[in-house]
Every structure is written in structure tokens, then in C-alpha cells.
Design a protein around this motif. Structure first.
Motif, PDB file in Angstrom:
ATOM      1  N   GLN A   1      -2.903 -11.448   0.427  1.00  0.00           N
ATOM      2  CA  GLN A   1      -4.002 -12.247  -0.102  1.00  0.00           C
ATOM      3  C   GLN A   1      -4.588 -13.162   0.966  1.00  0.00           C
ATOM      4  O   GLN A   1      -5.807 -13.351   1.045  1.00  0.00           O
ATOM      5  N   LYS A   2      -3.721 -13.705   1.820  1.00  0.00           N
ATOM      6  CA  LYS A   2      -4.156 -14.710   2.795  1.00  0.00           C
ATOM      7  C   LYS A   2      -4.728 -14.119   4.073  1.00  0.00           C
ATOM      8  O   LYS A   2      -5.487 -14.798   4.774  1.00  0.00           O
ATOM      9  N   VAL A   3      -4.347 -12.886   4.413  1.00  0.00           N
ATOM     10  CA  VAL A   3      -4.777 -12.299   5.684  1.00  0.00           C
ATOM     11  C   VAL A   3      -6.067 -11.503   5.473  1.00  0.00           C
ATOM     12  O   VAL A   3      -6.064 -10.476   4.793  1.00  0.00           O
ATOM     13  N   PRO A   4      -7.176 -11.935   6.059  1.00  0.00           N
ATOM     14  CA  PRO A   4      -8.479 -11.291   5.830  1.00  0.00           C
ATOM     15  C   PRO A   4      -8.546  -9.833   6.270  1.00  0.00           C
ATOM     16  O   PRO A   4      -9.323  -9.059   5.719  1.00  0.00           O
ATOM     17  N   SER A   5      -7.735  -9.449   7.256  1.00  0.00           N
ATOM     18  CA  SER A   5      -7.818  -8.076   7.764  1.00  0.00           C
ATOM     19  C   SER A   5      -7.313  -7.046   6.758  1.00  0.00           C
ATOM     20  O   SER A   5      -7.702  -5.868   6.812  1.00  0.00           O
ATOM     21  N   VAL A   6      -6.474  -7.456   5.819  1.00  0.00           N
ATOM     22  CA  VAL A   6      -5.911  -6.513   4.836  1.00  0.00           C
ATOM     23  C   VAL A   6      -6.990  -6.107   3.841  1.00  0.00           C
ATOM     24  O   VAL A   6      -7.595  -6.948   3.175  1.00  0.00           O
ATOM     25  N   ARG A   7      -7.213  -4.800   3.730  1.00  0.00           N
ATOM     26  CA  ARG A   7      -8.253  -4.272   2.849  1.00  0.00           C
ATOM     27  C   ARG A   7      -7.709  -3.334   1.768  1.00  0.00           C
ATOM     28  O   ARG A   7      -8.404  -3.049   0.800  1.00  0.00           O
ATOM     29  N   ARG A   8      -6.481  -2.851   1.974  1.00  0.00           N
ATOM     30  CA  ARG A   8      -5.932  -1.896   1.014  1.00  0.00           C
ATOM     31  C   ARG A   8      -4.428  -2.100   0.872  1.00  0.00           C
ATOM     32  O   ARG A   8      -3.725  -2.282   1.864  1.00  0.00           O
ATOM     33  N   VAL A   9      -3.950  -2.055  -0.369  1.00  0.00           N
ATOM     34  CA  VAL A   9      -2.517  -2.122  -0.639  1.00  0.00           C
ATOM     35  C   VAL A   9      -2.167  -0.965  -1.560  1.00  0.00           C
ATOM     36  O   VAL A   9      -2.790  -0.775  -2.608  1.00  0.00           O
ATOM     37  N   VAL A  10      -1.161  -0.197  -1.163  1.00  0.00           N
ATOM     38  CA  VAL A  10      -0.683   0.941  -1.953  1.00  0.00           C
ATOM     39  C   VAL A  10       0.743   0.647  -2.390  1.00  0.00           C
ATOM     40  O   VAL A  10       1.585   0.270  -1.569  1.00  0.00           O
ATOM     41  N   LEU A  11       1.021   0.805  -3.679  1.00  0.00           N
ATOM     42  CA  LEU A  11       2.355   0.546  -4.219  1.00  0.00           C
ATOM     43  C   LEU A  11       2.977   1.835  -4.720  1.00  0.00           C
ATOM     44  O   LEU A  11       2.398   2.540  -5.546  1.00  0.00           O
ATOM     45  N   ARG A  12       4.166   2.147  -4.214  1.00  0.00           N
ATOM     46  CA  ARG A  12       4.939   3.250  -4.779  1.00  0.00           C
ATOM     47  C   ARG A  12       5.674   2.729  -6.008  1.00  0.00           C
ATOM     48  O   ARG A  12       6.668   2.034  -5.912  1.00  0.00           O
ATOM     49  N   SER A  13       5.148   3.087  -7.183  1.00  0.00           N
ATOM     50  CA  SER A  13       5.768   2.669  -8.436  1.00  0.00           C
ATOM     51  C   SER A  13       6.486   3.870  -9.048  1.00  0.00           C
ATOM     52  O   SER A  13       6.758   4.854  -8.354  1.00  0.00           O
ATOM     53  N   SER A  14       6.783   3.791 -10.326  1.00  0.00           N
ATOM     54  CA  SER A  14       7.592   4.826 -10.962  1.00  0.00           C
ATOM     55  C   SER A  14       7.198   5.009 -12.421  1.00  0.00           C
ATOM     56  O   SER A  14       6.763   4.063 -13.092  1.00  0.00           O
ATOM     57  N   SER A  15       7.387   6.227 -12.922  1.00  0.00           N
ATOM     58  CA  SER A  15       7.155   6.487 -14.343  1.00  0.00           C
ATOM     59  C   SER A  15       8.180   5.764 -15.206  1.00  0.00           C
ATOM     60  O   SER A  15       8.051   5.756 -16.434  1.00  0.00           O
ATOM     61  N   ALA A  16       9.178   5.136 -14.589  1.00  0.00           N
ATOM     62  CA  ALA A  16      10.172   4.358 -15.338  1.00  0.00           C
ATOM     63  C   ALA A  16       9.514   3.222 -16.115  1.00  0.00           C
ATOM     64  O   ALA A  16      10.078   2.738 -17.100  1.00  0.00           O
ATOM     65  N   VAL A  17       8.310   2.813 -15.703  1.00  0.00           N
ATOM     66  CA  VAL A  17       7.625   1.717 -16.415  1.00  0.00           C
ATOM     67  C   VAL A  17       7.278   2.113 -17.849  1.00  0.00           C
ATOM     68  O   VAL A  17       7.056   1.244 -18.696  1.00  0.00           O
ATOM     69  N   TYR A  18       7.231   3.426 -18.149  1.00  0.00           N
ATOM     70  CA  TYR A  18       6.935   3.882 -19.506  1.00  0.00           C
ATOM     71  C   TYR A  18       8.179   3.909 -20.386  1.00  0.00           C
ATOM     72  O   TYR A  18       8.071   4.063 -21.603  1.00  0.00           O
ATOM     73  N   GLY A  19       9.343   3.802 -19.766  1.00  0.00           N
ATOM     74  CA  GLY A  19      10.570   3.894 -20.529  1.00  0.00           C
ATOM     75  C   GLY A  19      10.803   5.307 -21.036  1.00  0.00           C
ATOM     76  O   GLY A  19      10.066   6.244 -20.716  1.00  0.00           O
ATOM     77  N   SER A  20      11.833   5.471 -21.835  1.00  0.00           N
ATOM     78  CA  SER A  20      12.151   6.764 -22.472  1.00  0.00           C
ATOM     79  C   SER A  20      12.731   6.468 -23.845  1.00  0.00           C
ATOM     80  O   SER A  20      13.778   5.821 -23.952  1.00  0.00           O
ATOM     81  N   SER A  21      12.032   6.909 -24.883  1.00  0.00           N
ATOM     82  CA  SER A  21      12.518   6.656 -26.236  1.00  0.00           C
ATOM     83  C   SER A  21      12.061   7.766 -27.174  1.00  0.00           C
ATOM     84  O   SER A  21      11.201   8.585 -26.826  1.00  0.00           O
ATOM     85  N   ALA A  22      12.612   7.752 -28.383  1.00  0.00           N
ATOM     86  CA  ALA A  22      12.263   8.763 -29.375  1.00  0.00           C
ATOM     87  C   ALA A  22      10.824   8.590 -29.872  1.00  0.00           C
ATOM     88  O   ALA A  22      10.259   9.504 -30.472  1.00  0.00           O
ATOM     89  N   LYS A  23      10.221   7.438 -29.643  1.00  0.00           N
ATOM     90  CA  LYS A  23       8.867   7.156 -30.127  1.00  0.00           C
ATOM     91  C   LYS A  23       7.781   7.506 -29.109  1.00  0.00           C
ATOM     92  O   LYS A  23       6.607   7.288 -29.371  1.00  0.00           O
TER      93      LYS A  23
END
Length: 355
Positions: free
Chosen positions: A116-138
Motif C-alpha cells: 500500500q505504501k510503496v508507489p511502485s507496486v502495481r499488482r499483487v497476486v495471492l495464491r489462495s485455496s478452494s478451502a475457503v469454501y469449506g466442505s459440507s453436506a449442504k
């Protein structure tokens, strides 16, 4: 369909988690791209000598993203693209849940604050996971990126990733000129990428939950790497599910990997499973146990239409390639499974037409 033709490749890219498979091999690929002037690899531990050799012209910096040093690196080297791939899925052997959250959440907060503070940064890519959806019977048959878990995930890694994604979206709101991309990777299989699926499916006797047959949608390790490269070099902003086509039922996956499923009540899944598989089962996280119970399906329409990424391997192909790569002595041959599945589908089709 969004075009990525106007997205310029980075001039100076920084990748966290460079001592591990995805981070290290992403650095290798970026260093081979002549359009990128400088590639900086960051981690708290040094990559292997082989990985350092593969990285070529990339520069390795031994640094902790929780330390102010990372700010100096990003600022002094005029980094314009940051790829955050250093989140850990379980607590370190010598650590605790508190240590894991400190590494994951606090580390991401510090890194994004620098971006946020460094002006030269223009792009941020995050390796996330499908784990954020959880796993349930619903769960729905397929989760789209707008959906959230039907039941709040109880696993530590999933909760960390939900928090980290939230912090990145906050960064995007505060810096409207900054492009942020989140890749929610499906469970990944491959002989070079350690994960829960590999030891689970390579066990001769595989514990499963009686009365359940989890729906697995997987991602080949090479496709995971290629998706990260795409997002880094030419990806648009947004959140994208990344997975191979199709699903494989857990019972099919076990057969294709040459194992034998041993169904048991969920209450005995971990304890009796430990007796069958040894310490492997004991190390599984809550996310992993839930996944083997219910599975998770992903809608990948946006991956193709907006990210412009097409996986080379389907779920079934990724699973078979993994089995071949580690030289499994299959109890049940893949060809037999294919033939049996074709016969069943054909019989079902004929029965439907007869009606």
C-alpha cells in the motif's frame, strides 16, 4: 469475455515462498521471461542448491515478510508486482496454531501494508485455496467465486485464507490504482508437490467415510504453476477458481490409484484410519478430513473467460499422471476402471432411451 492483451508484464517481480515448489518454480519461469527485467525470490529459508540453480538470474533474499526488511527490499528494488505464495497449510512441526496464524495472517498484513505504501507496486497476486469454501453436506454442486462457505470452515488454514483474502480486498479499496488477483486453487496433485492427497491416495488401504463418496475436483501441479504464471504476467484483477475439468468420486480415485477403500463411520475415520495409514492420517488437518468426507466442486467459467487460462489436465488425467509419476503398483488397472465406467454409462444411456 475480458481481454488480457493490454496487461503489461511486470518489470520487477517479487515472489514469496520461494523455497517451496510453487514459489520456487514460479521464480524459475519468471526468470526465463526476457520481458521481466528483475525477479526477486523471498523466503525465510534458502531454496535447495538445485532450485537456486534453476532460478538462474533471479536474486534470492533471505527475509521474513513480518520483518521491516521486506519493505526495504520492495522499495529499494522498485518492485511493481508481488506474488504472495508463502502461506502454510498447517502449523510448523516446532510451532503451534498461534505460530501458524502469525506466519500466515500477520505476514500477509505486513506485506500488504508495504504494498500500500510503496508507489511502485502495481499488482499483487495471492495464491489462495478452494478451502475457503469449506466442505459440507449442504454445498452446491459447484461453487462460483461470489459464493461463500455454506458452513463457516473450522479448519485453521481455511480461516487464515478467508482473512488474508479480506485484507487483500481491503488493500484494493485503499489503492484503486493497484490490481489484485486471487487464485483459489483446487487441491493439487503431483509427485513434486507435497500435500494431503498424495499420501492418502497412495496408501494400499484407504479409509473412507461409510455412506459418503466425496466429489473430488483436482488440479495438476503443472497447471497450478501455469495459472500462477498467467496471473503474474498477464492476469486481470479479480478472484478466480482454478481447477481441472470434471470430478472424480473418491471411490473412483482410490481405485485409479491402485488402492482399496475401507469404509467406516465418520466417528472412527481418524482413529481407525490412523491404524490403517499410520502417522499420515494423524497429520491431516480439519480441512483435509472434511474434504475426504464431502469433497468440493468449483465453477471455472471465469478462469477461462477472464483469466484466459485453460488447464492441460482434467481431474481424472491429473490423478492418473500422479499415479504414473510415482510408479504405483496398481491393484486395479486404470484401463479396467475406464472400461467398467464406460460400460456403466452406456447401460444407463440405453436404459434412458428405452424409457
Amino acid at each position: 469475455m475480458s481481454s488480457t492483451a493490454d496487461v503489461e508484464p511486470p518489470k520487477v517481480a517479487l515472489v514469496t515462498g520461494a523455497s517451496r515448489f510453487l514459489g520456487g518454480y514460479l521464480v524459475t519461469r519468471l526468470a526465463q521471461n526476457p520481458a521481466i527485467e528483475r525477479v526477486i525470490a523471498v523466503d525465510t529459508q534458502s531454496p535447495t542448491k538445485d532450485m537456486l540453480r534453476r532460478m538462474g538470474r533471479a536474486e534470492f533474499v533471505l527475509a521474513d515478510i513480518r520483518n521491516p526488511l521486506i519493505g526495504k527490499v520492495i522499495r529499494n528494488m522498485d518492485v511493481d508486482t508481488v506474488v504472495h505464495a508463502s502461506t502454510v497449510t498447517k502449523a510448523p512441526k516446532s510451532g503451534s496454531r498461534t505460530a501458524m496464524k502469525d506466519m500466515n495472517v500477520l505476514g500477509a498484513m505486513q506485506l500488504f501494508a508495504v504494498c500500500q505504501k510503496v508507489p511502485s507496486v502495481r499488482r499483487v497476486v495471492l495464491r489462495s485455496s478452494s478451502a475457503v469454501y469449506g466442505s459440507s453436506a449442504k454445498d452446491p454442486a459447484k461453487f462460483t467465486e461470489e459464493m461463500s462457505a455454506r458452513r463457516r470452515p473450522t479448519g485453521a488454514f481455511a480461516r487464515d485464507m478467508i482473512e488474508i483474502e479480506g485484507y487483500l480486498r481491503g488493500l484494493a479499496r485503499r489503492r484503486s490504482d493497484l490490481s489484485t488477483t486471487i487464485l483459489r486453487l483446487a487441491p493439487t496433485v503431483g509427485n513434486r508437490l507435497p500435500g494431503s492427497l498424495s499420501p492418502y491416495l497412495t496408501s494400499p488401504l484407504v479409509p473412507t467415510v461409510f455412506g459418503r463418496d466425496a466429489r473430488l475436483q483436482l488440479l495438476h501441479e503443472e497447471d497450478a504453476l501455469s495459472a500462477l504464471e498467467r496471473a503474474t504476467v498477464a492476469g486481470p484483477p479479480g478472484t478466480f477458481n482454478v481447477a481441472g475439468d470434471g470430478i472424480v468420486m473418491l471411490s473412483q480415485a482410490v481405485r485409479r490409484a491402485g488402492g482399496l477403500a475401507v469404509p467406516m463411520p465418520y466417528g472412527l475415520f481418524r482413529t481407525a484410519g490412523h491404524a490403517l495409514m499410520g502417522s499420515v492420517m494423524k497429520s491431516f488437518t480439519k480441512e483435509e478430513l472434511d474434504y475426504f468426507h464431502f469433497g468440493c466442486g468449483l465453477d471455472t467459467t471465469r478462469m477461462r473467460a477472464e483469466l484466459g487460462f485453460e488447464p492441460r489436465w482434467t481431474t481424472k488425467d491429473a490423478l492418473d499422471d500422479f499415479a504414473r509419476s510415482i510408479g504405483l503398483n496398481r491393484i486395479v488397472k486404470t484401463e479396467w476402471v475406464d472400461r467398467a465406467e464406460s460400460m456403466v454409462l452406456s447401460a444407463l444411456g440405453e436404459r434412458t432411451e428405452a424409457r
